[in-house]
Design an enzyme around this catalytic site. Structure first.
Site, short mmCIF file in Angstrom:
data_model
loop_
_atom_site.label_atom_id
_atom_site.label_comp_id
_atom_site.label_asym_id
_atom_site.label_seq_id
_atom_site.Cartn_x
_atom_site.Cartn_y
_atom_site.Cartn_z
N ASP A 146 0.81 -1.22 0.00
CA ASP A 146 0.00 0.00 0.00
C ASP A 146 0.84 1.27 0.00
O ASP A 146 0.35 2.35 -0.33
CB ASP A 146 -0.93 0.02 1.21
CG ASP A 146 -2.02 -1.04 1.13
OD1 ASP A 146 -2.50 -1.29 0.01
OD2 ASP A 146 -2.37 -1.61 2.17
N MET A 190 -5.91 -2.82 -5.50
CA MET A 190 -5.92 -2.69 -4.05
C MET A 190 -5.59 -1.25 -3.60
O MET A 190 -4.95 -0.50 -4.32
CB MET A 190 -4.93 -3.66 -3.42
CG MET A 190 -5.40 -5.10 -3.39
SD MET A 190 -4.16 -6.17 -2.60
CE MET A 190 -5.10 -7.70 -2.48
N GLU A 246 -9.74 0.16 -4.93
CA GLU A 246 -10.85 -0.49 -4.22
C GLU A 246 -11.45 0.43 -3.15
O GLU A 246 -12.60 0.25 -2.74
CB GLU A 246 -10.36 -1.79 -3.55
CG GLU A 246 -9.34 -1.57 -2.46
CD GLU A 246 -8.86 -2.85 -1.78
OE1 GLU A 246 -9.35 -3.92 -2.15
OE2 GLU A 246 -7.98 -2.76 -0.90
#
Length: 413
Positions: A146, A190, A246
């Protein structure tokens, strides 16, 4: 605290896997095995839960050649967890158990490899050991695709995921333009609150075969504007490729995929998914076009075959640096990356940050790197990400398939 501290160490992995988290593991394990101050090297099975459950692997008994294969083995080879540890001031039950295990194995060094929540765990363990007067040096090793850890220029795992995403988007874009009929493709990537991964799709666009539109959670999502953006590109080209994080959300904070959210992880974060399919159905109903939704899902975080050599090397160095710093007397810190340019060439320097300054803080894509329409990235992001994805590691193969580490995982007694 005395400078020379002799005792064993425990290394643990936590949170979501990456393509290079085991490279950090190898950095820690190799450096710990080579350090004369560290008498035994243990790997915790499934992170902090392995410590609590007294399930530790003796890394000293592993074949050195198998350990080296960790450099190119994806996912968390020792096992991971999502376990929320309480504040020691509120409930010290877990900490008493951790201290019991540390004393049993004479653990004087603890290395924890993970993202935001893992650094929080690391910080709490460090504070507790200090509060009870048990000398143990605690160090955090960063990890997260991330890329949202505060204080570090980037995180191990992000670059390889970014490279995978960019490459996949380039391939999807080529495939989506094969036929002479209209086509709209929506790719879900993601990223719950930070859009670094979805932004990586801009690398594909930069080099001629990527998304026309990219949406990040850093900006509120406007469904009507999204429809207008898609219809505009579709009218001009007859083809549209969209990349969505997302975690995109409406102005009131609701996730666009909220209707598909069915569970939370161990830290209480919503598990997101199904966004691409949901948006694809909405676009199809509105436009009547052929629409396909694609979710990269777990593939983007375990694609070691598309790893960045830069990422692998930096991940290894992060683990090694943590051990070297701890042996010197450092504790309560996380290894961080500092970007430096020497004669115009990118290089990465290691620095140490207090765990308290990084735990539970999120770093997001700067708003000034997002275009005015909030549907794409500016060149500042390309300049940031491009150096990180460079290089192809020499992957060990067996019968033309990846050869991953095969550890014996001998349990400590």
């Amino acid at each position: 605290m005395s400078e020379k501290l002799v005792g064993s160490c425990i290394f643990g992995q936590s949170g979501g896997p990456t393509a290079v988290i085991n490279a950090s593991a190898y950095g820690v394990i190799r450096a710990a095995l080579d350090a004369e101050e560290i008498t035994k090297v243990y790997g915790a099975a499934h992170g902090i839960k392995g410590v609590l459950e007294d399930k530790l692997y003796v890394m000293d008994e592993e074949d050195p050649a198998e350990l080296e294969l960790l450099l190119h083995t994806p996912s968390s080879e020792l096992g991971s967890c999502r376990y929320k540890i309480a504040d020691p001031e509120v409930d010290d039950t877990d900490y008493k158990r951790i201290l019991e295990i540390f004393k049993k194995y004479n653990v004087r060094y603890f290395f924890y490899n993970g993202g935001n929540d893992s650094m929080d765990t690391c910080n709490k363990v460090s504070r507790y050991m200090e509060s009870v007067g048990y000398e143990c040096r605690v160090m955090g090793v960063p990890k997260t695709i991330d890329n949202d850890l505060y204080g570090t220029d980037h995180c191990p795992g992000f670059a390889s995921a970014a490279k995978y995403i960019a490459t996949s988007c380039m391939e999807i874009n080529k495939d989506a333009r094969v036929y002479d009929n209209g086509m709209i493709t929506i790719v879900e990537i993601m990223g719950r609150h930070a859009g670094w991964l979805a932004a990586s799709a801009a690398l594909a666009t930069e080099f001629g075969s990527g998304p026309d539109l990219i949406y990040l959670p850093e900006c509120d999502f406007d469904l009507d504007k999204f429809f207008a953006d898609v219809e505009k590109v579709y009218a001009e080209n007859g083809k549209v490729l969209v990349a969505v994080s997302e975690g995109i959300h409406y102005a009131d904070g609701r996730f666009v995929s909220e209707a598909k959210t069915s569970a939370t992880d161990g830290f209480g974060h919503a598990q997101l998914g199904g966004l691409a399919a949901m948006l694809a159905e909405m676009v199809k109903e509105r436009t009547g076009a052929k629409v396909r939704g694609i979710e990269l899902s777990l593939l983007q975080r375990c694609g070691a075959h598309l790893a960045s050599a830069t990422d692998v090397n930096e991940a290894f160095t992060a683990g090694k640096t943590a051990v070297e710093a701890a042996v010197r007397g450092v504790t309560g810190k996380m290894v961080a990356f500092k970007r430096v340019y020497v004669d115009g060439k990118y290089t990465c320097e290691m620095e140490l940050l207090p765990l308290s300054s990084v735990a539970n803080y999120e770093k997001k894509v700067p708003l000034e790197w997002i275009n005015e329409e909030h549907n794409g990235l500016k060149h500042e992001f390309i300049d940031y990400a491009l150096p990180l994805i460079q290089g192809e590691p020499k992957l060990p193969l067996e019968n033309s398939l990846p050869r991953y580490a095969r550890l014996k995982k001998v349990l400590a007694k």
